[in-house]
Design an enzyme around this catalytic site. Structure first.
Site, PDB file in Angstrom:
ATOM      1  N   ARG A 167       0.815  -1.222   0.000  1.00 16.00           N
ATOM      2  CA  ARG A 167       0.000   0.000   0.000  1.00 16.00           C
ATOM      3  C   ARG A 167       0.847   1.270   0.000  1.00 16.00           C
ATOM      4  O   ARG A 167       0.409   2.308  -0.450  1.00 16.00           O
ATOM      5  CB  ARG A 167      -0.907   0.014   1.236  1.00 16.00           C
ATOM      6  N   LYS A 185       3.653 -20.661   6.448  1.00 11.01           N
ATOM      7  CA  LYS A 185       2.905 -21.050   7.617  1.00 11.01           C
ATOM      8  C   LYS A 185       2.469 -19.823   8.409  1.00 11.01           C
ATOM      9  O   LYS A 185       3.115 -18.780   8.266  1.00 11.01           O
ATOM     10  CB  LYS A 185       3.713 -22.012   8.486  1.00 11.01           C
ATOM     11  N   ASP A 208       7.848 -24.814   4.156  1.00  7.51           N
ATOM     12  CA  ASP A 208       8.358 -25.104   5.487  1.00  7.51           C
ATOM     13  C   ASP A 208       9.861 -24.912   5.334  1.00  7.51           C
ATOM     14  O   ASP A 208      10.549 -25.755   4.740  1.00  7.51           O
ATOM     15  CB  ASP A 208       8.044 -26.548   5.890  1.00  7.51           C
ATOM     16  N   HIS A 209      10.375 -23.789   5.848  1.00  6.31           N
ATOM     17  CA  HIS A 209      11.752 -23.439   5.472  1.00  6.31           C
ATOM     18  C   HIS A 209      12.776 -24.446   5.989  1.00  6.31           C
ATOM     19  O   HIS A 209      13.878 -24.537   5.456  1.00  6.31           O
ATOM     20  CB  HIS A 209      12.103 -22.003   5.897  1.00  6.31           C
ATOM     21  N   LYS A 233      16.763 -26.341   4.287  1.00  6.51           N
ATOM     22  CA  LYS A 233      18.092 -26.283   4.894  1.00  6.51           C
ATOM     23  C   LYS A 233      18.956 -27.413   4.313  1.00  6.51           C
ATOM     24  O   LYS A 233      18.469 -28.543   4.164  1.00  6.51           O
ATOM     25  CB  LYS A 233      17.995 -26.437   6.428  1.00  6.51           C
ATOM     26  N   GLU A 289      16.082 -22.921  21.066  1.00  6.11           N
ATOM     27  CA  GLU A 289      16.443 -21.569  20.624  1.00  6.11           C
ATOM     28  C   GLU A 289      16.716 -20.685  21.825  1.00  6.11           C
ATOM     29  O   GLU A 289      15.999 -20.762  22.817  1.00  6.11           O
ATOM     30  CB  GLU A 289      15.296 -20.938  19.843  1.00  6.11           C
ATOM     31  N   ASP A 310       3.773 -23.636  16.548  1.00  5.94           N
ATOM     32  CA  ASP A 310       4.811 -22.863  15.869  1.00  5.94           C
ATOM     33  C   ASP A 310       5.937 -23.755  15.331  1.00  5.94           C
ATOM     34  O   ASP A 310       6.478 -23.489  14.265  1.00  5.94           O
ATOM     35  CB  ASP A 310       5.383 -21.822  16.854  1.00  5.94           C
ATOM     36  N   HIS A 319       7.876 -27.881  11.387  1.00 12.11           N
ATOM     37  CA  HIS A 319       9.292 -28.205  11.198  1.00 12.11           C
ATOM     38  C   HIS A 319       9.696 -29.546  11.831  1.00 12.11           C
ATOM     39  O   HIS A 319      10.360 -30.367  11.216  1.00 12.11           O
ATOM     40  CB  HIS A 319      10.187 -27.122  11.815  1.00 12.11           C
ATOM     41  N   LYS A 327      11.814 -21.909  23.504  1.00 11.45           N
ATOM     42  CA  LYS A 327      12.418 -20.579  23.354  1.00 11.45           C
ATOM     43  C   LYS A 327      13.192 -20.267  24.629  1.00 11.45           C
ATOM     44  O   LYS A 327      12.877 -20.794  25.698  1.00 11.45           O
ATOM     45  CB  LYS A 327      11.314 -19.532  23.201  1.00 11.45           C
TER      46      LYS A 327
HETATM   47  C1  BG6 Z   1       9.761 -20.216  12.491  1.00  9.57           C
HETATM   48  C2  BG6 Z   1       9.099 -20.029  13.819  1.00  9.57           C
HETATM   49  O1  BG6 Z   1       8.949 -20.974  11.630  1.00  9.57           O
HETATM   50  O2  BG6 Z   1      10.998 -20.901  12.698  1.00  9.57           O
HETATM   51  C3  BG6 Z   1       9.994 -19.243  14.763  1.00  9.57           C
HETATM   52  O3  BG6 Z   1       7.872 -19.319  13.620  1.00  9.57           O
HETATM   53  C4  BG6 Z   1      11.335 -19.921  14.879  1.00  9.57           C
HETATM   54  O4  BG6 Z   1       9.396 -19.114  16.042  1.00  9.57           O
HETATM   55  C5  BG6 Z   1      11.923 -20.193  13.511  1.00  9.57           C
HETATM   56  O5  BG6 Z   1      12.197 -19.065  15.606  1.00  9.57           O
HETATM   57  C6  BG6 Z   1      13.176 -21.033  13.623  1.00  9.57           C
HETATM   58  O6  BG6 Z   1      13.810 -21.083  12.389  1.00  9.57           O
HETATM   59  P1  BG6 Z   1      15.387 -21.276  12.301  1.00  9.57           P
HETATM   60  O7  BG6 Z   1      15.642 -21.414  10.837  1.00  9.57           O
HETATM   61  O8  BG6 Z   1      15.995 -20.048  12.896  1.00  9.57           O
HETATM   62  O9  BG6 Z   1      15.705 -22.506  13.089  1.00  9.57           O
END
Ligand code: BG6
Length: 501
Positions: free
Chosen positions: A46, A152, A181-182, A186, A220, A239, A244, A344
């Site tokens: 926007r 997601k 799903d990233h 990897k 994390e 999450d 993942h 976390k």
């Molecule tokens: C995301 C989550 O999908 O993945 C986050 O929403 C998380 O909460 C993150 O921190 C972790 O990704 P990576 O690649 O840093 O392990």
């Protein structure tokens, strides 16, 4: 392989994801020669940016986030010519009419029908408006060339995931939908399949006869940052585990696919989810543990507790930690526990899969010879260390027979030189190439929700919990230790050398 001419429309063009991940990934692909000769990246938003103003904004972020550090001036200029900004409103027909014109102009210039990729880097509540308008304006009629990419969360529970799949399915065929799903992009995660199915020595051992248990630990140090609002509605189960971590489990537990084709691989993965044992209320009490962090100190800095984080309800019962013991009820895995944990504000950021093998059937060495006995382990370290380690017992050099565990190590840094591509580079290239192997299929997403629904429902109770129950910089609540200790094991952590904790 280079893809064909491609035009990317990124809804949410001024968002964090676009500047931090998507554009830097496309830039890196460009620098490495993977982008097609004809491509156009159209960020939609926007804000009234001109193309040049938007390029300036990106340049600032690419300075910070590109894996190659500062962009090369010449290469950036060559790349930036392909980047445009479209002032848009997703509710307005003009937005889609302009897209249609852009596609027509691009096609004329490229002299070929381009791939058209709609990347929805927006909150899920906007998905339906965008998808319906794409359909109404006939922007995705070519099922082989037009694709939609979504991030997601794929729903908030089974019901909403089904509705989302139905909605997307009413406009696109499954072959056009790329659910990211990233983790699957990897390098170390992609390597799990290579490791299992391009070597003959592991597969004969990869079953209940030799494997004692499996651990998947994704911890994390990060807290909430600016994501408290989103996270408080999600929690660790939604999450991280729904997507993942269950995907990692599928890669470890799946049967060998007949070939490395998207649906062959995805069929085997979804079979795992269907084989997983559903929880009844008793199992949930025994085998599912949750936690929430309180304040503490991380690397010399004081950090607030979860309930004090920005955007979080001060009475929140949302879990920031979860540990669960799963079973995969099939011939291969009968009786083998899979322990998953994530949290976390934990002591260390690391993602590690540990396959622990059974003990030797008969011990020939006297107990005096044994120093720190350890059953064999295969340790797949996803991040930050990128390695695979096989822990074996060995004789320590010396005149007596003394055994201790040692690691045989395949370490990416020592083995390969050059940059490792970011997950988004792999995934964006695959969307251009039309390869869905590393993307979530609709039925996978639903199967994962279906598995977790009993736990989510049991945990949704409103009564106040004795949270917080672990302090920042710890390894999570004590109940998580008990979960695994009652079976005679303990959580494995990989000591990180020379790496940020
Ligand atoms: C995301 C989550 O999908 O993945 C986050 O929403 C998380 O909460 C993150 O921190 C972790 O990704 P990576 O690649 O840093 O392990």
């Amino acid at each position: 392989i280079k893809s064909q001419a491609t035009i990317f429309f990124i809804f949410g063009g001024t968002g964090d994801l676009t500047s931090r991940k998507l554009v830097p990934a496309l830039y890196n692909l460009f620098v490495d020669g993977w982008m097609p000769d004809h491509f156009s990246i159209v960020a939609m938003g926007r804000t009234g940016f001109t193309d040049d103003q938007f390029r300036e904004v990106l340049l600032k972020d690419i300075n910070q986030f590109s894996r190659s550090g500062k962009p090369d001036q010449g290469k950036w200029e060559a790349f930036a010519k392909h980047v445009h900004f479209q002032v848009s409103d997703i509710n307005d027909s003009k937005t889609y009419e302009e897209q249609s014109q852009r596609i027509a102009t691009f096609k004329k210039e490229a002299g070929i029908d381009p791939n058209v990729i709609y990347y929805l880097a927006v909150a899920p509540r906007f998905f339906s408006t965008i998808a319906e308008n794409i359909s109404k304006h006939k922007l995705a009629v070519d099922a082989t060339k037009s694709r939609i990419v979504i991030e997601k969360p794929f729903g908030h529970d089974l019901d909403s995931a089904r509705k989302l799949n139905q909605l997307l399915g009413s406009v696109f065929s499954e072959q056009q939908i790329y659910r990211i799903d990233h983790y699957l992009g990897k390098e170390t995660v992609q390597n799990i399949l290579a490791f299992r199915f391009a070597n003959s020595i592991f597969e004969p051992l990869w079953n209940r006869n030799y494997i004692d248990h499996v651990q998947i630990s994704v911890t994390e140090q990060l807290g909430m940052g600016s994501r408290g609002g989103y996270y408080d509605d999600a929690g660790a189960l939604r999450d991280m585990i729904q997507n993942h971590i269950l995907q990692l489990l599928c890669l470890v537990a799946m049967e060998p696919p007949v070939s490395f084709e998207a649906d062959k691989v995805r069929n085997c993965k979804v079979d795992v989810l269907h084989s997983m044992r559903k929880f009844n209320p008793e199992d949930i009490k025994k085998n599912a543990v949750r936690g929430q962090y309180s304040k503490g100190w991380i690397e010399g800095k004081e950090v607030v507790g979860y309930r004090e984080e920005q955007g979080v309800n001060p009475q929140s019962n949302t879990e920031t930690f979860a540990a669960i013991k799963f079973f995969v009820d099939n011939w291969r895995w009968h009786g083998v526990p899979f322990y998953l944990r994530t949290g976390k504000r934990m002591h260390q950021s690391s993602s590690v899969i540990t396959i622990q093998f059974k003990d030797v059937p008969h011990m020939i060495f006297p107990s005096e010879a044994i120093e720190g006995w350890q059953q064999n382990r295969l340790i797949i370290s996803i991040q930050p260390e990128m390695s695979v380690r096989l822990q074996v017992q060995a004789k320590r050099p010396g005149l007596d027979m003394t055994l201790n565990p040692v690691d045989m190590i395949f370490d990416y840094n020592g083995t390969y030189t050059g940059d490792t591509p970011e997950a988004y580079e792999t995934l964006l290239l695959d969307t251009m190439l039309g390869d869905q192997t590393l993307f979530m299929r609709g039925d996978q997403v639903e199967a994962a929700w279906d598995l977790l629904m009993p736990i989510l429902n049991a945990w949704a109770g409103k009564k106040s919990l004795s949270f917080p129950n672990y302090s920042a910089d710890s390894w999570g609540p004590e109940t998580a230790e008990a979960l695994i200790a009652q079976d005679g094991f303990h959580w494995f952590t990989l000591p990180l050398k020379n790496a940020k904790k």
